[in-house]
Design an enzyme around this catalytic site. Structure first.
Site, PDB file in Angstrom:
ATOM      1  N   ASP A   1      -7.280 -10.875  13.084  1.00 33.54           N
ATOM      2  CA  ASP A   1      -6.011 -11.476  12.674  1.00 33.54           C
ATOM      3  C   ASP A   1      -4.851 -10.495  12.781  1.00 33.54           C
ATOM      4  O   ASP A   1      -3.713 -10.897  12.994  1.00 33.54           O
ATOM      5  CB  ASP A   1      -6.115 -11.965  11.226  1.00 33.54           C
ATOM      6  CG  ASP A   1      -6.442 -13.457  11.162  1.00 33.54           C
ATOM      7  OD1 ASP A   1      -6.827 -14.004  12.207  1.00 33.54           O
ATOM      8  OD2 ASP A   1      -6.326 -14.042  10.075  1.00 33.54           O
TER       9      ASP A   1
ATOM     10  N   VAL B   1     -12.521 -13.177  -1.048  1.00 39.85           N
ATOM     11  CA  VAL B   1     -12.208 -12.448   0.185  1.00 39.85           C
ATOM     12  C   VAL B   1     -11.470 -13.343   1.166  1.00 39.85           C
ATOM     13  O   VAL B   1     -10.555 -12.906   1.878  1.00 39.85           O
ATOM     14  CB  VAL B   1     -13.491 -11.869   0.810  1.00 39.85           C
ATOM     15  CG1 VAL B   1     -13.185 -11.234   2.159  1.00 39.85           C
ATOM     16  CG2 VAL B   1     -14.132 -10.847  -0.121  1.00 39.85           C
ATOM     17  N   ALA B   2     -11.874 -14.629   1.212  1.00 46.77           N
ATOM     18  CA  ALA B   2     -11.194 -15.559   2.118  1.00 46.77           C
ATOM     19  C   ALA B   2      -9.757 -15.794   1.688  1.00 46.77           C
ATOM     20  O   ALA B   2      -8.856 -15.964   2.526  1.00 46.77           O
ATOM     21  CB  ALA B   2     -11.948 -16.883   2.160  1.00 46.77           C
TER      22      ALA B   2
ATOM     23  N   GLU C   1      -5.822  -9.538   2.891  1.00 43.24           N
ATOM     24  CA  GLU C   1      -5.900  -8.079   2.770  1.00 43.24           C
ATOM     25  C   GLU C   1      -4.907  -7.355   3.680  1.00 43.24           C
ATOM     26  O   GLU C   1      -4.358  -6.318   3.321  1.00 43.24           O
ATOM     27  CB  GLU C   1      -7.318  -7.585   3.093  1.00 43.24           C
ATOM     28  CG  GLU C   1      -8.393  -8.041   2.123  1.00 43.24           C
ATOM     29  CD  GLU C   1      -8.992  -9.385   2.532  1.00 43.24           C
ATOM     30  OE1 GLU C   1      -9.907  -9.836   1.844  1.00 43.24           O
ATOM     31  OE2 GLU C   1      -8.528  -9.971   3.529  1.00 43.24           O
TER      32      GLU C   1
ATOM     33  N   ILE D   1      -7.729 -13.789  -0.291  1.00 37.68           N
ATOM     34  CA  ILE D   1      -6.824 -12.629  -0.363  1.00 37.68           C
ATOM     35  C   ILE D   1      -6.445 -12.164   1.039  1.00 37.68           C
ATOM     36  O   ILE D   1      -7.313 -11.787   1.827  1.00 37.68           O
ATOM     37  CB  ILE D   1      -7.492 -11.469  -1.132  1.00 37.68           C
ATOM     38  CG1 ILE D   1      -7.774 -11.879  -2.583  1.00 37.68           C
ATOM     39  CG2 ILE D   1      -6.597 -10.229  -1.109  1.00 37.68           C
ATOM     40  CD1 ILE D   1      -8.551 -10.857  -3.370  1.00 37.68           C
TER      41      ILE D   1
ATOM     42  N   ASP E   1      33.413   1.582   2.877  1.00 40.37           N
ATOM     43  CA  ASP E   1      34.375   2.659   2.708  1.00 40.37           C
ATOM     44  C   ASP E   1      35.329   2.628   3.893  1.00 40.37           C
ATOM     45  O   ASP E   1      34.936   2.272   5.005  1.00 40.37           O
ATOM     46  CB  ASP E   1      33.626   4.001   2.655  1.00 40.37           C
ATOM     47  CG  ASP E   1      34.564   5.172   2.446  1.00 40.37           C
ATOM     48  OD1 ASP E   1      35.341   5.119   1.482  1.00 40.37           O
ATOM     49  OD2 ASP E   1      34.510   6.118   3.242  1.00 40.37           O
TER      50      ASP E   1
END
Length: 883
Positions: free
Chosen positions: A721, A290-291, A295, A293, A337
């Site tokens: 965060d 968990v730390a 998320e 990744i 174009d």
């Protein structure tokens, strides 16, 4: 279908009808039409197989990082950590829902192609004229067309009455194409050469005709574009590729380290293993996963991109694809174009040649008899009208002629009423002439306009201020030289002449001889004034601009020179010349070619692909259906919002609301700013996660209690965060972004310097966090130690948000220049306080309330890493300033 096997343009009208068992006088019978509708299906473009909502939803769980989180959630469930399990599964579910919603907001290009068909068509069934939905038109139907109609299917012309069709959406050419019943095409790949055919999606601008339908749905030219778009795959953006590679590597590293931590904790339990010990080891592994990744990373990147799109929208650059925002910063080639993008898509009169003098159109002098007669011929031998309220009506070339009269206050409608038209000979591409007969003070006078080579051959005299003089070879040569000079400047030139007839009668082709030559009028589709500056700005930013157009090579090169695209030593290439080149030859010459003319949709894709093979990030601009496949193939497809077709808009990643090429350059600057902000946000998120990883690893190696519960780390990663990361995403763009070179798309966003910064910043925050952990461990045991470590890590990462706003120190950036960062810090502190002090929340998050002195130590330790980082940045900035 027969239409697929037969070269319909090579058949005469009756042969075409016979091949389809159609009676040109009566059309199809209702029974035959119904049978063919069942056989061929509705006149619609095929769609690819669509995924169900469930399929798309389940695909969101294929990512390796997601699988690791699922495993972590299952372990939490097995160990009785209900709160952690609920939070992890909630995060996974939310991400899957967001991913599914984004998928179904994807492009709908084929649906737009279908919508281009007219809602109805006038067909001949059983000898009677009837109106049917365009989807029910079948091969063999006799369709009647008139001005203003949209062509609903490809067809072979049976009867024609001065039909002109605008095929710009298919060919890129702005001028209407005249159609005939007896023209035999020489080149099957060029639409413009098949002048006895009309094509689905074209617009009838003049005249009327009847046709036999030869192709519907996917068997039309429009269907070929649809097939190309089905075959064309969108490329991932550089950031997507970088984050994908990072995610894969991070997932492998996480699994290896988690397995190592689990084994290490089991080793500490030797020689006996207990159920609680094994579960404790598993929870260490879960906490580490968990730390490690990030998320919220994908969500934060998406939010930062969304904020960038809002800013761009205010500057008329509408981003359809969020992921493409950051790609703008890496664009190094813009394939643009010409018509309507770099130019105004409006023919404008330029220089005129009369009485031996070459002068600007605005210097036209009606006192001069030759110039006055030249203007009279231009107004009378045309049908266009101009009006400020209703707009311009008619062929763009004739509109340019009428504009000459507008400049000196002549109303073309009133002028034509004074000199009524008594007859006409319509324009014919074989003759290359158009003539109209008028009553000029009782004298039947034929005014003719057309190609200079044809009209010069038919002219016996030349009009001068002293009257008509003989047309000598020397005078013909001089006029031809002027014409060549004007053509080399990218100007389209029309010549004018007149002849007085003996009486009023319908004019004949034999009357188009013995002319008195009056003069020349040149015109051009002028460059947008702001496009010249934009091309120069793009060059300053290290971006190469390439012109791709359906116009003639000489004209295109001349316009490109005016825009600053075509420079000395550059080359212009036609579509036919491009087809003759192998990929290897094209790659070798690519850097020298600045202009591509008379190109097909396949050519455009090939040009984009050639630059991409060189590792360039390519932007393609366009407004027509023929541009759509290349818009989709490019890294950034840019469509025109005003003049662009719905197909081109749907195929593009960005739409210019003002059709202004200069807006692209502004978008590039914003894209570079967005990429910088994303990079800073990633720095912030990963350095904070690195601190958590180092803490978990240290306590595992030292055989200490866990420093955090999994729910602590999820709270930090997803809530406290996220706010500073979003604030970093709205950091104002720094100066000098336009003077930077495009970034190397091959360079990963997590390059060596960024990874080093993540490691150093993470180590500083980890050191402060472990200091708080040991203070808590000594003062109150594992529960207090975990709480103080959690509070310190949360607060330190909130302070760290100021460090990651940019490369410069906070004193150089300005503390209040990004007020969102101050708000994010305050909100984060409030959330942390709620977890620590609100009853119920502190139990949910497994915290023990520290004393006031302990909270003071938490604040000091959390602030220390930011002090160190800011001091280092200040010293570094000062050293750089004095070097």
């Amino acid at each position: 279908m027969d239409g697929e096997k037969t070269h319909w343009h090579t058949l005469n009208p009756r042969e075409a009808a016979q091949r389809l068992d159609t009676d040109p006088r009566r059309g199809l019978s209702a029974k035959t039409a119904a049978a063919r509708l069942e056989q061929y299906g509705p006149n619609a473009l095929a769609e690819g197989k669509k995924k169900t909502v469930l399929q798309v939803f389940l695909e969101q769980f294929k990512d390796l990082m997601v699988i690791i989180l699922i495993i972590a959630a299952l372990i939490s469930m097995a160990t009785g950590e209900v709160e952690s399990t609920i939070v992890i599964f909630s995060v996974l579910l939310l991400n899957a829902i967001l991913g599914t919603v984004q998928h179904f907001k994807a492009e709908k290009s084929l649906a737009s192609l279908k919508a281009m068909s007219a809602p109805s068509a006038k067909v001949l069934r059983d000898g009677s004229r009837t109106v049917v939905p365009s989807t029910e038109v079948v091969p063999g139907d006799i369709v009647e067309l008139e001005a203003g109609d949209m062509v609903v299917a490809d067809g072979r012309i049976l009867e024609n009455f001065s039909l002109k069709v605008n095929e710009s959406s298919l060919t890129g050419e702005s001028e209407a194409v005249e159609k005939f019943t007896d023209a035999i095409a020489q080149a099957e790949t060029a639409l413009g050469d098949r002048k006895n055919m009309v094509f689905s999606g074209s617009l009838v601008t003049y005249g009327r005709a009847s046709l036999v339908v030869t192709g519907t749905g996917m068997e039309t030219e429009l269907g070929k574009v649809a097939a190309l778009m089905n075959q064309t795959q969108q490329r991932k953006t550089p950031l997507q590729q970088s984050l994908d590679n990072f995610s894969k590597k991070l997932a492998v590293i996480i699994m290896v380290i988690c397995a190592g931590v689990f084994a290490l904790n089991l080793y500490h339990q030797l020689p006996l293993f207990t159920k609680d010990g094994i579960l404790s080891a598993l929870m260490f592994a879960v906490a580490l996963a968990v730390a490690a990744i990030p998320e919220a990373l994908s969500s934060i990147v998406t939010i930062v991109q969304a904020m960038g799109t809002q800013k761009m929208a205010k500057q008329n650059a509408i981003m359809k694809d969020l992921k493409a925002v950051e790609t703008l910063g890496a664009v190094s080639v813009i394939c643009s174009d010409k018509t309507g993008t770099l130019t105004q898509n409006k023919m404008t009169p330029q220089k005129i040649y009369a009485d031996g003098s070459l002068l600007e159109g605005h210097d036209l002098d009606l006192v001069n008899d030759v110039q006055r007669l030249l203007l009279k011929a231009a107004l009378l031998a045309s049908d266009a009208t101009t009006d400020r309220e209703t707009g311009d009506i008619g062929d763009p070339t004739e509109v340019a002629l009428v504009m000459l009269g507008d400049r000196i206050g002549i109303d073309e409608i009133a002028y034509r009423a004074q000199h009524p038209r008594r007859g006409e000979l319509a324009f014919d591409s074989d003759r290359k002439l158009m003539s109209t007969l008028h009553d000029i003070d009782g004298v039947p006078t034929l005014y003719t306009k057309g190609a200079i080579d044809t009209l010069l051959e038919r002219s016996s005299f030349l009009l001068t201020r002293n009257g008509p003089v003989e047309m000598t070879p020397e005078r013909r040569e001089e006029i031809s030289r002027v014409n060549m000079d004007l053509s080399m400047q990218g100007l389209r030139v029309l010549s004018f002449a007149y002849r007085e007839l003996p009486d009023f009668r319908p004019p004949t082709l034999e009357d188009e001889n013995g002319f008195t030559f009056i003069g020349l009028i040149s015109m051009i589709d002028p460059p947008r004034p702001e496009a010249v500056r934009a091309v120069a700005d793009a060059k300053r930013a290290g971006i190469r601009t390439i012109m791709i157009t359906g116009d003639h090579k000489v004209t295109a090169a001349a316009i490109a020179k005016q825009l600053g695209i075509f420079r000395d030593g550059d080359q212009a290439l036609s579509g036919v010349e491009l087809d003759a080149l192998s990929d290897a030859d094209l790659d070798q010459r690519l850097e020298k070619i600045s202009v591509y003319a008379r190109v097909s949709p396949e050519n455009k894709i090939r040009i984009v692909g050639a630059w991409q093979r060189k590792g360039k990030i390519v932007s393609m601009t366009g407004d027509g259906v023929n541009d759509a496949p290349a818009l989709k193939a490019a890294d950034i497809g840019v469509a025109m919002g005003i003049t662009g077709t719905e197909v081109s808009k749907d195929a593009a990643s960005m739409i210019l609301a003002d059709d202004n090429f200069a807006t692209i350059v502004k978008a590039v600057v914003n894209g570079r700013g967005v990429y910088t902000n994303i990079k800073n946000a990633i720095n912030f998120l990963l350095s904070g996660n690195m601190a958590g990883i180092l803490c978990v690893l240290f306590t595992s190696l030292a055989n200490l209690p866990m420093p955090f519960a999994a729910v602590h780390l999820l709270f930090i990663n997803l809530l406290t965060d996220s706010l500073p990361a979003i604030a970093i995403g709205v950091e104002p763009a720094g100066d000098g972004l336009l003077d930077q070179r495009p970034r190397d798309p091959g360079e990963p966003i997590l390059n060596r310097s960024l990874l080093l910064g993540i490691l150093v910043y993470g180590a500083l925050i980890a050191a402060a966090t472990m200091g708080a952990f040991f203070i808590g461990l000594n003062a109150g045991g594992a529960g207090l130690a975990m709480t103080m470590a959690f509070a310190t890590l949360t607060l330190a990462r909130l302070f760290h948000g100021f460090n990651c706003r940019g490369e410069k120190s906070i004193f150089a950036l300005g503390l209040t220049s990004n007020k969102a960062s101050l708000g994010a810090f305050a909100a984060g502190v409030a959330l942390l306080a709620a977890v620590l002090f609100v009853p119920g929340l502190n139990r949910l998050f497994q915290v023990t309330l520290p004393s006031a002195p302990q909270l003071g130590l938490v604040a000091l330790l959390a602030f220390a890493p930011t002090v160190v980082i800011q001091l280092w940045k200040t010293v570094r900035d000062a050293v750089k300033k004095h070097i």
